[in-house]
Motif scaffolding. Structure first.
Motif, short mmCIF file in Angstrom:
data_model
loop_
_atom_site.label_atom_id
_atom_site.label_comp_id
_atom_site.label_asym_id
_atom_site.label_seq_id
_atom_site.Cartn_x
_atom_site.Cartn_y
_atom_site.Cartn_z
N UNK A 91 2.46 8.16 4.20
CA UNK A 91 2.07 8.72 5.50
C UNK A 91 3.23 8.68 6.49
N UNK A 92 3.99 7.60 6.51
CA UNK A 92 5.11 7.47 7.44
C UNK A 92 6.35 7.12 6.63
N UNK A 128 0.84 -1.20 0.00
CA UNK A 128 0.00 0.00 0.00
C UNK A 128 0.87 1.25 0.00
N UNK A 129 0.76 2.07 -1.03
CA UNK A 129 1.59 3.28 -1.19
C UNK A 129 1.16 4.40 -0.24
N UNK A 143 10.56 0.50 5.66
CA UNK A 143 11.80 -0.12 6.12
C UNK A 143 11.56 -0.88 7.43
N UNK A 144 10.78 -0.29 8.34
CA UNK A 144 10.47 -0.96 9.60
C UNK A 144 9.71 -2.26 9.36
N UNK A 145 8.73 -2.23 8.47
CA UNK A 145 7.93 -3.41 8.18
C UNK A 145 8.78 -4.50 7.53
N UNK A 146 9.68 -4.10 6.66
CA UNK A 146 10.55 -5.06 6.01
C UNK A 146 11.49 -5.73 7.02
N UNK A 147 12.09 -4.94 7.90
CA UNK A 147 12.99 -5.50 8.92
C UNK A 147 12.21 -6.40 9.87
N UNK A 148 11.02 -5.97 10.24
CA UNK A 148 10.19 -6.79 11.14
C UNK A 148 9.88 -8.15 10.53
#
Length: 151
Positions: free
Chosen positions: A92-93, A86-87, A98-103
């Motif tokens: 928005x953040x 989702x773009x 990057x946070x979601x990918x690392x998580x």
């Protein structure tokens, strides 16, 4: 405070009562006409062969549990991938993607460590059957067999 537990108990009791009523009603309504064909064992459309109470390798359970584990992983990965695409969330953040990918890499890494642990401990290795050789009288000399296997 104790009345909140009463609400939970009431919901549990209502659920059990509902299931009992539905199952009893289904038993009363459904037709019950057993015959030899219906009472026979079903084995993928084939006539069953041998005894069904045979023992099999318990490692099938380990493989089945690992399969379920990685299927559950896919259940968690699919919604993450849909939201990650989702773009509007990325806009928005700034650091969200990057946070979601690392998580998710941490999540998959922990599962990979679990798989490596199971592999290292030998949980994925099958027991090889012991091959028993039989002595057979053969007109062919053993030297001929040895020369054939060397070439």
């Amino acid at each position: 405070m104790i009345e909140q537990f009463g609400y939970v108990a009431a919901f549990i009791l209502a659920g059990i009562l509902f299931m009992a009523i539905v199952l009893t009603l289904a038993r009363l309504i459904r037709p019950n006409r057993p015959n030899e064909e219906k009472l026979s064992t079903y084995e993928s459309g084939e006539a069953p062969v041998g005894n069904a109470n045979t023992r099999f390798n318990p490692r099938f359970y380990v493989v089945a549990l690992l399969f379920v584990l990685f299927e559950v992983e896919l259940v968690f990965l699919f919604p993450w991938a849909v939201v990650f695409r989702d773009k509007s969330l990325t806009a928005a953040a700034a650091g969200w993607s990057a946070f979601a990918l690392v998580e998710m890499l941490i999540f998959v890494g922990i599962l990979a460590l679990g798989l490596a642990f199971a592999w290292k401990r030998g949980y994925l290795d099958w027991e090889k059957p012991e091959i028993k050789s039989t002595d057979i009288e053969s007109p062919v000399p053993t030297e001929a067999y040895d020369s054939f296997h060397k070439s």
